[in-house]
Every structure is written in structure tokens, then in C-alpha cells.
Design an enzyme around this catalytic site. Structure first.
Site, short mmCIF file in Angstrom:
data_model
loop_
_atom_site.label_atom_id
_atom_site.label_comp_id
_atom_site.label_asym_id
_atom_site.label_seq_id
_atom_site.Cartn_x
_atom_site.Cartn_y
_atom_site.Cartn_z
CG ASP A 131 21.24 11.33 15.27
OD1 ASP A 131 21.68 10.20 15.00
OD2 ASP A 131 21.94 12.24 15.77
CG ASP A 190 22.69 21.51 7.89
OD1 ASP A 190 23.49 20.67 8.35
OD2 ASP A 190 22.56 22.65 8.36
CG ASP A 192 17.78 22.85 4.59
OD1 ASP A 192 18.69 22.36 5.26
OD2 ASP A 192 17.57 24.08 4.51
CG ASP A 284 28.39 25.77 12.87
OD1 ASP A 284 28.48 26.27 14.02
OD2 ASP A 284 27.42 25.97 12.13
#
Length: 561
Positions: A131, A190, A192, A284
Site C-alpha cells: 500500500d 508484518d 519487519d 487482529d
């Protein structure tokens, strides 16, 4: 004329103002302030007792789990499931989603780690959900995906023209792609996060063995925990979350909050729960609660760690903590009636979700820390008419802290760094016991315990405010700011020989609320030092110093503009 005395009018005016304020305080202290403060003390004592009982309960459960080696995932025969899977070659198709937004510093790390997962290539789809708003960065991410496509990895690069729903919207749109129809499980990382190559082999078999399982959650491991004091303190807090809260939820009622990453979902469970929703900033947790109310069970695998990065700038950490505190409170407001009226789960599970998961851990824990230890206790020093029971003001929080420290211990072998169970300790010889070390509080971070308590008290101001915003659905309730990741940038900056000192805007470093709290605590400390008959001023001086350090921005790393 000789009896006329000339005085400085400014001195008289100052004296009159001071005396007026003093008289006003004396007139309202006993009839107004004291009763209000006494009620606040009783409320805080009740909340402290609730928090203490919850901590004792979790300590008992986690001690039993560790001592007898009864972690829930140990009851599954993982090796036999893997052997049977390799023998029959009946591999399920797994989708791995990597949502990202302007992740310039870490996108290569995550894509490379995910593409290196060990799983049959024809049964693995890597979906990069980008995004990013920068076209140049999108081109770089796409080029990285194409590099792995050329190596035979099935990578799908997906973009959107908008950020509707933020991360939840990206994950929801990703599941709607035609090539996902044959996928049975979805893994989320995610940008990272860097999983080890055997991650799927250590998670997916659990879902194959038990069709009631909807989620398998792994633990986080932090690659930059030693970067600064703030990252060390974050590691201590998050280690308690994973070692205790997640393990207790998994071992008792098979429910805990999904951490948003490093987890494997059964796609059918996601669809059964209504899919991803963007009504709060904790999509989540929202999905986990809804799936839990549908009867799906969750499994936490504590010996499986996934490397990732902690926010090392205080600005990024504040935004993260606002989202993590405001979102759960707002979700609690939205789902309270739905949880109570749910008929598919037991009364105990509903009680666990409402009382333990939401009320005590997400709301009361923040409010007790701030209002009791940073507001009510200092205020009682200025109002001697209000009696503060010393056992509740000192011994109760001390017991909670000691419990948190003890039950977070993980024993590790120096030669074999994998965590071992408490039950196996009693089977070792004295020489082997010497080779064991307590991993967290009693070895690595014992000397930081006081700093951790003071820093958590400072952050409770920010978290309490965010929880109130979430409950009232006030301004900033749906604020979504992606946590800034630095990747290797900090290592490169420290290794580079440069004469320029990092600069930052003074407006970004100064935090007014923290400075005001520091001044109030300092005033109470000085008053207690001169007029009090106890030694609360020691704690108040330390806490005021912590508020000043944070308020002036001297915490975390400083990134040059």
C-alpha cells in the site's frame, strides 16, 4: 509622618495572592478535596485487588504449566504428523501475506525470509500487499518480488489505489484473489518479521491434526533489543505478554489475542468469523475475539520465535502504544453485548474474555498504574486527612512486580539455547544445573527492573488516555499510523564516520503532559520531604525524574532529519 512605612507594592501583592491561595486551599481541602480523594483511594484499591488476583491466577497457571511441562502444544505429536505428511505427500496449499506501507528499510528482509520458507513450491503462495504511497518504492518492492519469481518462488505482488481499511483492508482484499481459492491456511508476517525456514513445518501440522484449531501463534524475538534503554524495557514487557498472558490463554480456555503477525490462520475460521473488519485499530484482536466466539480454538507455540524489530524512537513507540491501548478499549465497547449474548461458547470463556482479557489487562492495568501510583498516592501527601494504607500502597504493587519477574523466568542451557521445561530441571545432575541460566529478569535485565517500573508508570499516562479515548470513541479513536521501522539504517548510521550530530525538531522532543506530571510529582516530593512523616519522597523524586526524562525527549534513539 514618621510612622508611615513605605513597602514595595509588588511584595504586598505577591504576599496577598499567596496567602489567598493558601486560605482557599485550606477552606476546600477538608470538606471537598478529602472526600473525593478518599473515594478515589477506595476505587484504586479495588482495582489493584482485581489486578493482583489476576496476576496470582496467571502465576499459578503458568507455574503449573512450566513445572509439569504441560504446555498445550506439547500434547501433539508434531514429529509423527510431519513424518506422515512427508510420506503421503498430501501437502496443503499455504498462502503467506506480507502487508506493507512505505517499508523502505525492511521490505527486502521480510520478502527474502518468507521466500526462503521450506515448503513444496507448488503448495506455497507469497502475497506481497503493498500500500506504499511512493511510486519509486513500489517499483523497488516489485523488483524484489520479480527477483524471487525468477528463482522459482510463486510471488504475487498486489497493490491498491487506496488505503481503505488500512491493514485489515489489504488482508481482506488479498484473500479475495482467485488464486487463493485453493489455499487452506494463511500466514501473516508484518514487513519487519523474518521467519526461520522451518516455520511452516512447526505450525501447519498442528492445524492438520486438530480441525478445531483456527489459529497457531508464534512468539516474537527482537533483533534490536540492545539498541537502547527503551528497547530493553520493551523487551521486558513483551516477554511477560508472551511468556505468561499468551501461554495462560492457550493452556486454559484456548483463547488469546492474535498478535497480528507471525501466526497461521485456517482460512475457514476467518470466513466463519466474518472476515477482516476495520472498525477499530486492532483488527487482529477483533478477528480473534469473533473467531473465539464462534468456537474456534487457538494454540500458542512458545518455543517458536520469529525475529522482528522493536520501535526504537519514542515517537514511533508512542503511536504504537496509543493504537494498542485505544483499540482494545474501543473493541470492548463495540463487542460487550455480543460477547454476553453469545451462545456458542461456555460461560467461563465469556467471563475470561470480558473480565480477564479486556477489563483487567486492557483497561484496569493502565488505570491503576497511572491514577493510583502517579495521581492518588501523591495527592494523599498534600491531603493528610486521607489515610493511605501502606500495605496497599507499597506491598501490593511490590508483590505484583515480583510475581511478574518470577513467572517470566525462562531457563536456558548455555550449549543448547532452546528453552527447557521446569520438570526437566529436577532430572539434571548438579553439574548440569550449573550450566543453566535464568534468561530474562534474573540474568539479563535484573538491574533494569527499577527503570522498567518507572518507565511503565510514565507510559501509563499515555495508555490511560488512549483507553479513555477508545471507551468514549473520542478524537483519535481510529488513528492509524504505521510503526516506523529502521532496519539496518541505525547500524549504518553508527558505523559511518560523520562529524554531524543528529538533529531533531524541539517540538517533536517536548511532551507537555509528561512535563506537567513531573512538576506535580516534584512538588509532592518536596512537600513530603519537609512535612511528611514517611519516605514517599524517594519514590516521587525517582518518578518525577522519569517523567522529566521522557517529557524532554531523552529516551529512545534520535534520528537525524
Amino acid at each position: 509622618m514618621r510612622h508611615i512605612v513605605f513597602r514595595d507594592p509588588y511584595v504586598n501583592e505577591t504576599y496577598d495572592v499567596t496567602r489567598s491561595l493558601s486560605n482557599l486551599w485550606e477552606s476546600i481541602r477538608v470538606p471537598i478535596i478529602a472526600p473525593i480523594l478518599r473515594i478515589a483511594v477506595y476505587i484504586c484499591i479495588v482495582m489493584s485487588a482485581l489486578l493482583f488476583v489476576e496476576r496470582v491466577y496467571m502465576a499459578i497457571v503458568i507455574t503449573f504449566v512450566k513445572f509439569f511441562g504441560k504446555k498445550r502444544y506439547t500434547k501433539y505429536q508434531l514429529d509423527s504428523i510431519k513424518d506422515d505428511l512427508e510420506k503421503n505427500k498430501n501437502y496443503p496449499t499455504v498462502l503467506v501475506q506480507i502487508p506493507m506501507f512505505n517499508e523502505k528499510e525492511v521490505y527486502k528482509l521480510s520478502i527474502g525470509a518468507v521466500c526462503g520458507l521450506s515448503w513444496p513450491s507448488d503448495r506455497l503462495i507469497v502475497q506481497v500487499l503493498d500500500d506504499s504511497t511512493s511510486e519509486a518504492l513500489r517499483a523497488m518492492v516489485k523488483l524484489e518480488c520479480q527477483k524471487w519469481m525468477a528463482r522459482g518462488v510463486n510471488v504475487k505482488y498486489e497493490t491498491r489505489d487506496n488505503r481503505n481499511g488500512y491493514k485489515a483492508g489489504a488482508l481482506r482484499d488479498g484473500l479475495k484473489k482467485h488464486y487463493v481459492e485453493d489455499c487452506e491456511f494463511v500466514v501473516i508476517f508484518d514487513a519487519d518479521f523474518q521467519p526461520e525456514g522451518d516455520f511452516l513445518w512447526r505450525t501447519v501440522p498442528y492445524l492438520l491434526e486438530n480441525p478445531e484449531l483456527g489459529l497457531v501463534q508464534a512468539r516474537w524475538k527482537f533483533v534490536n533489543a540492545d539498541e537502547c534503554m527503551m528497547t530493553r524495557l520493551q523487551e521486558m514487557s513483551l516477554d511477560y505478554h508472551f511468556t505468561v498472558e499468551q501461554e495462560v490463554g492457550s493452556s486454559t480456555c484456548s483463547f488469546f489475542g492474535f498478535n497480528g503477525t507471525a501466526g497461521v490462520w485456517r482460512i475457514r475460521a476467518i470466513n466463519d468469523a466474518g472476515g477482516w473488519k476495520d472498525r477499530t485499530t486492532v483488527e487482529d484482536m477483533d478477528l480473534a475475539v469473533r473467531a473465539g466466539l464462534k468456537g474456534w480454538k487457538f494454540l500458542f507455540v512458545g518455543d517458536l520465535e520469529v525475529k522482528n524489530e522493536l520501535p526504537s524512537t519514542f515517537k514511533a513507540y508512542r503511536y504504537q502504544q496509543h493504537r494498542w491501548s485505544c483499540g482494545p478499549a474501543n473493541l470492548f465497547r463495540k463487542m460487550f453485548i455480543e460477547i454476553i449474548t453469545c451462545e456458542r461458547v461456555s460461560l467461563y470463556k465469556k467471563w475470561h474474555v470480558i473480565y480477564a482479557f479486556f477489563l483487567v489487562r486492557k483497561i484496569i492495568a493502565h488505570w491503576v498504574t497511572f491514577f493510583f501510583y502517579c495521581v492518588v498516592i501523591p495527592a494523599t501527601i498534600l491531603v493528610p486527612e486521607v489515610h493511605l494504607p501502606r500495605p496497599l500502597a507499597i506491598y501490593l504493587p511490590a508483590c505484583i512486580t515480583i510475581l511478574n519477574a518470577i513467572i517470566t523466568i525462562r531457563y536456558e542451557d548455555l550449549d543448547k539455547p532452546n528453552t527447557i521445561s521446569y520438570s526437566s530441571i529436577f532430572q539434571k545432575s548438579p553439574k548440569e544445573l550449573i550450566n543453566l541460566k535464568p534468561h530474562l529478569f534474573f540474568h539479563r535485565s535484573l538491574h533494569l527492573l527499577v527503570f522498567w517500573i518507572l518507565f511503565e508508570n510514565v507510559m501509563s499516562l499515555h495508555r490511560s488516555k488512549a483507553a479513555i479515548i477508545g471507551l468514549l470513541e473520542a478524537n483519535r479513536v481510529n488513528e492509524w499510523i504505521v510503526t516506523e521501522k529502521l532496519g539496518n539504517m541505525m547500524k549504518q548510521r553508527f558505523s559511518a564516520n560523520t562529524a554531524k550530530r543528529p538533529r531533531s525538531h524541539i517540538r517533536e522532543r517536548i511532551h507537555i503532559l509528561e512535563l506537567i506530571m513531573g512538576m506535580c510529582l516534584l512538588h509532592c516530593a518536596v512537600y513530603n520531604m519537609f512535612y511528611g512523616n514517611n519516605h514517599f519522597f524517594i519514590y516521587l523524586l525517582l518518578q518525577a525524574g522519569a517523567f522529566f526524562v521522557v517529557g524532554l525527549g531523552y529516551v529512545g534513539t534520535v534520528i537525524p532529519n
